[in-house]
Design an enzyme around this catalytic site. Structure first.
Site, short mmCIF file in Angstrom:
data_model
loop_
_atom_site.label_atom_id
_atom_site.label_comp_id
_atom_site.label_asym_id
_atom_site.label_seq_id
_atom_site.Cartn_x
_atom_site.Cartn_y
_atom_site.Cartn_z
N GLY A 194 9.29 5.59 10.89
CA GLY A 194 8.51 5.93 9.71
C GLY A 194 7.06 6.20 10.06
CG LEU A 202 2.51 1.19 8.93
CD1 LEU A 202 1.08 1.54 9.34
CD2 LEU A 202 2.51 0.20 7.77
CB ALA A 212 10.24 -0.83 2.71
CE1 TYR A 220 8.77 0.52 -2.23
CE2 TYR A 220 6.94 1.06 -3.70
CZ TYR A 220 7.42 0.78 -2.44
OH TYR A 220 6.56 0.73 -1.38
CE LYS A 260 7.44 -3.33 0.09
NZ LYS A 260 7.94 -3.45 1.49
#
Length: 284
Positions: free
Chosen positions: A10, A12, A60, A125, A129
């Site tokens: 991803g 990050l 995630a 979402y 989280k």
């Protein structure tokens, strides 16, 4: 120091590995092509065998719209897998970094959100989280919860790339002007995370580039810096029907970052400039 990074393919995770490697830190990145984090037994076995000193959990379920219809999949990755990771990190004595989001807030506040502001997620979402955050705090003391927003980086799709594509195709585009936040370059975010893991200043932090803007203002700056003449039409969110109600105010106060004695990130326009240079859109 041995660091294990999830979500390594991803935006990050990719940049976290780059930052770790640049400092000669022993690191390993894993992604869903390696194994499924929702396979709790396999994940536990992997962590127990690798025995990281630090685990940076970037993976995630981040498709905000899809999460509304795939609730179980979103919950499995964002909550169940996260809980398992926290438990296993505690067992092997590893620090844990968990990446969270502005979506845990409603966005109705007129002020920037502090780390202890009341959470009121509007979406599946955001709810998952937030549950992931709570799971981290309940299962491991040695943790960093890092909330960020509006991220963009080279290894994946993002708003900047979408605007560049549309800017080449159209003379004008409609962009919402009543949602504000801080665009965040993942390489800057990654550097901040790597700074954190060298400390024991555990807790919850808001980490974004300095300053803020609306999505429409962000688009204007993207076209300005990239030399495109595309006109941006400022429109309100109600002109873009969506299954998800998104926060109108995603501004995260960086007070926690200063109190933790961590370096603030550069201003977002500077971050955008460096990103456009990195992807070859503009010269130094």
């Amino acid at each position: 120091m041995r660091v294990l990074v999830t979500g390594s393919n991803g935006q990050l995770g990719h940049d976290v590995l780059i930052c770790l490697s640049s400092q000669n830190i022993d690191c390993l990145g894993v992604d869903r092509v390696d194994f499924d984090l929702t396979d709790l037994k396999l994940t536990a076995q992997f962590i127990q065998e690798y025995k990281p000193d630090v685990m940076i959990h970037c993976a995630a379920f981040t498709n905000v719209d899809l999460a509304e219809s795939e609730i179980e999949k979103c919950y499995a990755l964002n909550v169940e897998a996260t809980t398992n990771i926290a438990i296993q990190c505690k067992k092997v004595g590893s620090k844990l970094v968990y990446i969270s989001t502005d979506y845990i807030f409603s966005g109705e506040s007129l002020e920037p959100y502090e780390t202890d502001s009341g959470a009121e997620p509007l979406s599946v979402y955001g709810k998952t989280k937030l549950l992931g955050e709570e799971s981290i705090r309940n299962n491991i003391l040695e943790h960093f919860v890092v909330r960020t927003s509006w991220s963009f980086g080279t290894n994946g799709s993002n708003f900047v790339n979408t605007m560049l594509r549309l800017g080449r195709e159209k003379e004008s585009i409609d962009v919402v002007c009543d949602q504000v936040g801080s665009p965040t370059y993942t390489i800057d975010l990654a550097k901040s995370i790597v700074e954190m893991i060298g400390t024991t200043n555990y807790g919850t932090y808001h980490v974004t580039n300095e300053g803020y803007c609306s999505w429409a203002e962000f688009a204007v700056e993207i076209f300005k810096q990239s030399g495109l003449k595309t006109k941006v039409n400022f429109i309100t969110s109600d002109k873009f029907p969506s299954v998800v109600k998104r926060p109108k105010n995603s501004i995260l106060s960086k007070k926690s970052l200063y109190e933790g004695r961590f370096q603030p990130l550069p201003e977002w326009k500077d971050a955008l400039k460096r990103y456009l240079i990195e992807i070859g859109i503009r010269k130094e």
